[in-house]
Design an enzyme around this catalytic site. Structure first.
Site, mmCIF file in Angstrom:
data_model
loop_
_atom_site.group_PDB
_atom_site.id
_atom_site.type_symbol
_atom_site.label_atom_id
_atom_site.label_comp_id
_atom_site.label_asym_id
_atom_site.label_seq_id
_atom_site.Cartn_x
_atom_site.Cartn_y
_atom_site.Cartn_z
ATOM 1 N NE ARG A 56 -27.177 16.301 -22.106
ATOM 2 C CZ ARG A 56 -26.554 15.342 -22.817
ATOM 3 N NH1 ARG A 56 -26.517 15.389 -24.138
ATOM 4 N NH2 ARG A 56 -25.982 14.331 -22.205
ATOM 5 C CG ASP A 89 -33.362 23.452 -15.659
ATOM 6 O OD1 ASP A 89 -34.194 24.092 -14.986
ATOM 7 O OD2 ASP A 89 -32.152 23.758 -15.698
ATOM 8 C CG HIS A 104 -31.912 30.215 -24.591
ATOM 9 N ND1 HIS A 104 -30.725 30.346 -23.909
ATOM 10 C CD2 HIS A 104 -32.083 31.386 -25.271
ATOM 11 C CE1 HIS A 104 -30.196 31.535 -24.152
ATOM 12 N NE2 HIS A 104 -31.010 32.189 -24.976
ATOM 13 C CB ALA A 212 -27.132 29.314 -7.660
#
Length: 227
Positions: A56, A89, A104, A212
């Site tokens: 990731r 991110d 998180h 978005a």
């Protein structure tokens, strides 16, 4: 100066190429979430978990902020803007947002397995045997299921001072993050952006069924029309 509080979820970064947290089948990148996003999963198979987040992290370094990230950052010219994100991110920061609260954790930071508050920047892989100066194994600076959310209290305080609330790309189904919209003052104008919204417009809530990038542009237009 009005204070805009923005709550963002996985849909915020989807247009940058970062996959949403879970697919429809409940798997995350082919893995059971309980295997790769819980303390128990890390205890059972730390190498699997470390490799999962290494992948990731590598992916994150190959993508860029999208137009919605940059448009939110541009709001700082005319408003006080606080972004509270469930995303791990750094795309909000890369786009120029100066006040970002990560609920998180952050993928480009690591911490040791003992102290959740002792974290530092890290862009490379983490392997079993990699330790902090005190000799403790390193792990991703990610809040896994079942762990405390250290920034939750700060987020609640920020929401309590909102003049405008914007919710982008999150189902508002995951707690405790989902509770944050209830901490803004009663009657606060609230905009909810999601291509498949889980709620309808009512009262001070305006639902914008868009991605978005399209939704944030629409909100900017609405804000300018009211100034």
């Amino acid at each position: 100066m009005k204070h805009i509080v923005v709550l963002t979820g996985a849909g915020m970064s989807a247009e940058s190429g970062i996959k949403t947290f879970r697919d429809a089948d409940g798997l995350w990148e082919g893995h059971d979430v309980m295997q790769v996003a819980t303390p128990e999963g890390f205890q059972d198979n730390p190498e699997l978990v470390l490799d999962f987040y290494n992948q990731r992290r590598r992916q994150l370094l190959t993508v860029e902020p999208n137009a919605a990230h940059f448009d939110l950052a541009s709001l700082e010219k005319d408003y006080k803007v606080s972004i509270i994100t469930q995303n791990v991110d750094d795309l909000h920061e890369r786009a120029g947002s100066s006040n970002v609260i990560h609920l998180h954790g952050e993928l480009l930071k690591v911490r040791n397995v003992i102290d959740e508050l002792s974290y530092f920047e890290h862009q490379g892989d983490i392997k079993l045997g990699d330790t902090c100066p005190k000799g403790h194994q390193l792990r991703p600076h990610i809040v896994w299921f079942g762990e405390m959310v250290p920034n939750m209290d700060i987020a609640m305080e920020v929401c309590a001072t909102a003049d405008i609330l914007v919710i982008i790309g999150t189902s508002m189904q995951v707690y405790p993050a989902a509770s944050l919209m209830h901490y803004v003052p009663e009657g606060t104008p609230t905009y909810f952006i999601d291509p498949k919204p889980a709620m309808d417009s009512r009262g001070s809530l305006i639902v914008i069924a868009e991605t978005a990038t399209k939704g944030v542009k629409e909100i900017i237009g609405l804000l300018k029309s009211k100034d």
